[in-house]
Design a protein around this motif. Structure first.
Motif, PDB file in Angstrom:
ATOM      1  N   UNK A  22       0.836  -1.207   0.000  1.00 45.59           N
ATOM      2  CA  UNK A  22       0.000   0.000   0.000  1.00 45.59           C
ATOM      3  C   UNK A  22       0.869   1.255   0.000  1.00 45.59           C
ATOM      4  N   UNK A  23       1.959   1.234   0.760  1.00 43.42           N
ATOM      5  CA  UNK A  23       2.880   2.369   0.774  1.00 43.42           C
ATOM      6  C   UNK A  23       3.534   2.537  -0.597  1.00 43.42           C
ATOM      7  N   UNK A  24       3.922   1.427  -1.220  1.00 43.52           N
ATOM      8  CA  UNK A  24       4.527   1.480  -2.555  1.00 43.52           C
ATOM      9  C   UNK A  24       3.540   2.060  -3.566  1.00 43.52           C
ATOM     10  N   UNK A  25       2.298   1.627  -3.498  1.00 45.25           N
ATOM     11  CA  UNK A  25       1.267   2.135  -4.399  1.00 45.25           C
ATOM     12  C   UNK A  25       1.083   3.644  -4.227  1.00 45.25           C
ATOM     13  N   UNK A  26       1.012   4.116  -2.988  1.00 41.88           N
ATOM     14  CA  UNK A  26       0.843   5.548  -2.744  1.00 41.88           C
ATOM     15  C   UNK A  26       2.034   6.344  -3.262  1.00 41.88           C
ATOM     16  N   UNK A  27       3.234   5.783  -3.081  1.00 41.15           N
ATOM     17  CA  UNK A  27       4.437   6.456  -3.561  1.00 41.15           C
ATOM     18  C   UNK A  27       4.421   6.578  -5.086  1.00 41.15           C
ATOM     19  N   UNK A  28       4.088   5.504  -5.776  1.00 42.78           N
ATOM     20  CA  UNK A  28       4.037   5.532  -7.242  1.00 42.78           C
ATOM     21  C   UNK A  28       2.923   6.468  -7.717  1.00 42.78           C
ATOM     22  N   UNK A  33       1.471  10.997 -10.573  1.00 41.28           N
ATOM     23  CA  UNK A  33       0.330  11.904 -10.671  1.00 41.28           C
ATOM     24  C   UNK A  33      -0.955  11.191 -11.029  1.00 41.28           C
ATOM     25  N   UNK A  34      -0.927   9.860 -11.090  1.00 42.32           N
ATOM     26  CA  UNK A  34      -2.108   9.057 -11.428  1.00 42.32           C
ATOM     27  C   UNK A  34      -2.635   8.355 -10.180  1.00 42.32           C
ATOM     28  N   UNK A  35      -3.946   8.384 -10.008  1.00 43.25           N
ATOM     29  CA  UNK A  35      -4.539   7.479  -9.018  1.00 43.25           C
ATOM     30  C   UNK A  35      -4.945   6.196  -9.722  1.00 43.25           C
ATOM     31  N   UNK A  36      -5.330   6.340 -10.976  1.00 45.77           N
ATOM     32  CA  UNK A  36      -5.642   5.193 -11.826  1.00 45.77           C
ATOM     33  C   UNK A  36      -5.048   5.512 -13.203  1.00 45.77           C
ATOM     34  N   UNK A  39      -4.951   3.018 -19.727  1.00 44.14           N
ATOM     35  CA  UNK A  39      -4.638   1.660 -20.183  1.00 44.14           C
ATOM     36  C   UNK A  39      -3.217   1.552 -20.748  1.00 44.14           C
ATOM     37  N   UNK A  40      -2.777   2.509 -21.578  1.00 45.05           N
ATOM     38  CA  UNK A  40      -1.402   2.410 -22.105  1.00 45.05           C
ATOM     39  C   UNK A  40      -0.325   2.495 -21.013  1.00 45.05           C
ATOM     40  N   UNK A  41      -0.635   3.124 -19.888  1.00 43.77           N
ATOM     41  CA  UNK A  41       0.341   3.287 -18.811  1.00 43.77           C
ATOM     42  C   UNK A  41       0.220   2.233 -17.712  1.00 43.77           C
ATOM     43  N   UNK A  42      -0.779   1.379 -17.789  1.00 44.96           N
ATOM     44  CA  UNK A  42      -1.046   0.430 -16.708  1.00 44.96           C
ATOM     45  C   UNK A  42       0.133  -0.505 -16.429  1.00 44.96           C
ATOM     46  N   UNK A  43       0.743  -1.058 -17.478  1.00 49.74           N
ATOM     47  CA  UNK A  43       1.864  -1.988 -17.283  1.00 49.74           C
ATOM     48  C   UNK A  43       3.034  -1.307 -16.580  1.00 49.74           C
ATOM     49  N   UNK A  44       3.385  -0.122 -17.050  1.00 51.88           N
ATOM     50  CA  UNK A  44       4.503   0.612 -16.445  1.00 51.88           C
ATOM     51  C   UNK A  44       4.189   0.959 -14.989  1.00 51.88           C
ATOM     52  N   UNK A  45       2.958   1.363 -14.733  1.00 47.97           N
ATOM     53  CA  UNK A  45       2.520   1.706 -13.379  1.00 47.97           C
ATOM     54  C   UNK A  45       2.618   0.483 -12.464  1.00 47.97           C
TER      55      UNK A  45
END
Length: 90
Positions: A22-28, A33-36, A39-45
């Motif tokens: 959860x901490x890693x997700x918040x940091x990323x 600048x994305x909360x979600x 689709x093109x950025x999902x893999x990189x995220x």
């Protein structure tokens, strides 16, 4: 920076994988600048979250201290009290 990212080191019981993830997700989210992501950025995220999680997990597991572990419930109560003072009780 990210107020929802909490200290995870030196607690009893130790931080769970879910807390570190959860901490890693918040940091990323903060960095990207994305909360979600789109689709093109999902893999990189997702890749960034996974890599950040692994580094954070390794860090938390590798740190050492001579201090006694902190009590989760006591620390949560203190944080709640600080928030009540800061934002006012509702």
């Amino acid at each position: 920076m990210c107020r929802s990212i909490k200290t995870l080191f030196n607690f009893e019981p130790p931080a769970t994988d879910e807390e570190v993830r959860a901490a890693a997700l918040q940091f990323v989210r903060k960095l990207s600048g994305f909360t979600a992501p789109s689709k093109p950025n999902q893999k990189a995220f997702d890749r960034a979250v996974e890599r950040t999680y692994r580094v954070a997990r390794d860090l938390v597991d590798s740190l050492t201290t001579t201090s006694a572990p902190k009590n989760r419930e006591l620390e949560a109560a203190r944080a709640k009290q600080r928030a009540a003072v800061r934002f006012g009780s509702r």
